[in-house]
Write a protein that holds these residues in place. Structure first.
Motif, short mmCIF file in Angstrom:
data_model
loop_
_atom_site.label_atom_id
_atom_site.label_comp_id
_atom_site.label_asym_id
_atom_site.label_seq_id
_atom_site.Cartn_x
_atom_site.Cartn_y
_atom_site.Cartn_z
N ARG A 1 0.73 -1.13 -0.21
CA ARG A 1 0.09 -0.07 0.02
C ARG A 1 0.79 1.25 0.02
NH1 ARG A 1 -2.65 -3.40 -1.33
NH2 ARG A 1 -4.88 -4.09 -0.58
N GLY A 2 2.02 1.06 -0.62
CA GLY A 2 3.11 2.29 -0.57
C GLY A 2 2.84 3.04 -1.91
N VAL A 3 3.77 3.83 -2.16
CA VAL A 3 3.92 4.70 -3.18
C VAL A 3 4.61 3.91 -4.52
CG1 VAL A 3 5.06 6.88 -4.14
CG2 VAL A 3 4.12 6.50 -1.69
N TYR A 4 3.95 4.48 -5.82
CA TYR A 4 4.42 4.12 -7.07
C TYR A 4 5.22 5.39 -7.64
CZ TYR A 4 1.73 -0.39 -6.49
OH TYR A 4 1.24 -1.69 -5.88
N ALA A 5 6.34 5.28 -8.40
CA ALA A 5 6.95 6.25 -8.98
C ALA A 5 7.33 6.00 -10.39
CB ALA A 5 8.21 6.69 -8.31
N LEU A 6 6.82 6.76 -11.11
CA LEU A 6 7.19 6.67 -12.56
C LEU A 6 8.56 7.09 -12.87
CD1 LEU A 6 3.78 7.83 -14.03
CD2 LEU A 6 4.46 5.57 -14.11
N GLU A 7 9.33 6.32 -13.34
CA GLU A 7 10.71 6.52 -13.82
C GLU A 7 11.33 5.93 -14.99
OE1 GLU A 7 14.91 5.98 -11.11
OE2 GLU A 7 13.88 4.22 -11.82
N PRO A 8 10.87 6.55 -16.16
CA PRO A 8 11.57 6.09 -17.35
C PRO A 8 13.13 6.89 -17.17
CG PRO A 8 10.26 8.12 -17.55
CD PRO A 8 10.00 7.86 -16.07
N PHE A 9 13.70 6.26 -18.48
CA PHE A 9 15.06 6.89 -18.58
C PHE A 9 15.49 6.95 -19.62
CE2 PHE A 9 16.34 5.56 -14.14
CZ PHE A 9 17.62 6.36 -14.08
N SER A 10 14.60 6.80 -20.90
CA SER A 10 15.31 6.78 -22.19
C SER A 10 15.55 8.45 -22.91
CB SER A 10 14.19 6.33 -23.33
OG SER A 10 14.69 6.79 -24.68
N SER A 11 16.46 8.61 -23.46
CA SER A 11 16.99 10.00 -23.87
C SER A 11 15.88 10.58 -24.99
CB SER A 11 18.37 9.61 -24.75
OG SER A 11 18.17 9.11 -25.81
N ILE A 12 14.80 9.64 -25.21
CA ILE A 12 13.66 10.11 -25.90
C ILE A 12 13.14 11.45 -25.51
CG2 ILE A 12 12.05 8.72 -25.33
CD1 ILE A 12 10.94 8.49 -28.07
N MET A 13 13.21 11.25 -24.13
CA MET A 13 12.54 12.44 -23.13
C MET A 13 13.24 13.82 -23.31
SD MET A 13 11.43 10.10 -19.84
CE MET A 13 13.08 9.56 -19.75
N GLU A 14 14.31 13.73 -23.78
CA GLU A 14 15.10 15.06 -24.25
C GLU A 14 14.18 15.85 -25.30
OE1 GLU A 14 17.76 16.52 -22.90
OE2 GLU A 14 18.64 14.81 -21.95
N SER A 15 13.39 15.13 -26.00
CA SER A 15 12.72 16.00 -27.27
C SER A 15 11.25 16.02 -26.74
CB SER A 15 12.74 15.02 -28.35
OG SER A 15 11.89 13.68 -28.13
N TRP A 16 10.70 15.70 -25.55
CA TRP A 16 9.22 15.91 -25.14
C TRP A 16 9.08 17.28 -24.55
CZ3 TRP A 16 7.92 11.01 -21.77
CH2 TRP A 16 7.92 9.98 -22.47
N SER A 17 7.92 17.94 -25.01
CA SER A 17 7.61 18.83 -24.31
C SER A 17 6.89 18.58 -23.33
CB SER A 17 6.38 19.54 -25.48
OG SER A 17 5.15 18.78 -25.46
N THR A 18 6.40 19.96 -22.63
CA THR A 18 5.45 19.85 -21.41
C THR A 18 4.12 18.83 -21.55
OG1 THR A 18 6.43 21.65 -20.38
CG2 THR A 18 4.23 20.83 -19.46
N ALA A 19 3.61 19.30 -22.69
CA ALA A 19 2.26 18.58 -23.17
C ALA A 19 2.57 16.94 -23.35
CB ALA A 19 1.68 19.01 -24.25
N ASP A 20 3.86 16.82 -24.14
CA ASP A 20 3.98 15.43 -24.17
C ASP A 20 3.97 14.62 -22.78
OD1 ASP A 20 4.23 15.49 -26.92
OD2 ASP A 20 6.35 16.04 -26.75
#
Length: 271
Positions: free
Chosen positions: A238-257
């Motif tokens: 019943r603890g916390v789940y944290a979203l933790e992606p790592f790919s460099s693709i996120m360098e190209s993401w906008s805030t909306a993405d």
């Protein structure tokens, strides 16, 4: 699954181009209230160019809890340099109000014995007590990692008699080939302090996967992170789940993405 939104956390790794305040604004705007900070962002510092007090004030302004700082490496080589690095990160954690600091093992193919790891845990524990911060031990599933098993990590924590808990990561669980055989009968659900979630769609052999292949959750996720979460819930986590992606693709993401990807991942978890 109905998981309360207060149990979801966003790791700063998802937003490599955002400063701390825009990141906090994004998380708050999604109706979430937990974040993880890191010491491996572009600035090289947990707080970028902000003071501890400024980060703490921003967290309060946006109604956010700083769950962890990632991470001490390699915690199981606890020489003077590592102890100094750990103390600096503990000062950061204490200063910004982070509840925990993550501990990652040596990951270069060099073996580290159980006795060495236990000794390191015992050496580190008084520092964590001094600053009032919890230690979360994160086994890494890579073939070259010196601590791959979540069950073994919990056993070492018990043998060291330290008040640390496990950081479980669905990517690293998938990489460790014995994880499924060990998990249900060996894991202590009550001593999991946090769960990291990511997804992988790359079909290369499991042993060849790297952090670069880690994206957000999807229907085609080969890690089966949603199923891993369903099992954890069934077992009583019943603890916390944290979203933790790592790919460099996120360098190209906008805030909306970023917002879209977070919403899509959370919808899969709530389905």
């Amino acid at each position: 699954m109905a998981i309360d939104s207060t149990r979801f956390c966003i790791n700063r790794k998802i937003a490599p181009n955002l400063g701390i305040e825009p990141f906090f604004q994004l998380v708050h705007g999604l109706g979430l209230n937990k974040v993880e900070l890191r010491n491996d962002m572009r600035s090289g510092k947990v707080t970028d160019d902000l003071s501890h007090e400024e980060v703490r004030e921003l967290a309060q302004r946006y109604g956010l809890e700083i769950v962890t700082i990632n991470a001490v490496y390699p915690f199981n080589q606890a020489d003077d340099a590592l102890l100094a690095k750990t103390e600096a990160l503990l000062k950061d954690a204490n200063g910004v109000g982070a509840k925990a600091l993550v501990l990652c093992p040596l990951n270069d193919g060099t073996p580290v014995s159980a006795e060495e790891t236990i000794a390191a845990l015992k050496k580190l524990a008084p520092l964590f007590a001094k600053y009032g911060v919890e230690g979360l031990v994160e086994p890494l599933g890579f073939p070259v990692s010196s601590l791959r098993s979540a069950v073994h990590a919990q056993a070492l924590i018990r043998d060291a008699s330290v008040p640390f808990r496990l950081m479980l990561d669905t990517f690293h669980h998938h990489l460790y080939e014995k994880a499924e055989d060990e998990f249900e009968n060996g894991i202590d659900i009550d001593n999991i302090g946090l769960v990291h979630l990511s997804g992988v769609e790359d079909t290369r052999p499991t042993a060849e996967l790297t952090d670069e292949e880690r994206i957000m959750l999807s229907e085609g996720d080969l890690l089966k992170s949603v199923a891993q979460v369903q099992r954890l819930e069934r077992m009583g986590y019943r603890g916390v789940y944290a979203l933790e992606p790592f790919s460099s693709i996120m360098e190209s993401w906008s805030t909306a993405d970023i917002e879209r990807e977070i919403r899509q991942s959370l919808s899969l978890l709530q389905a």
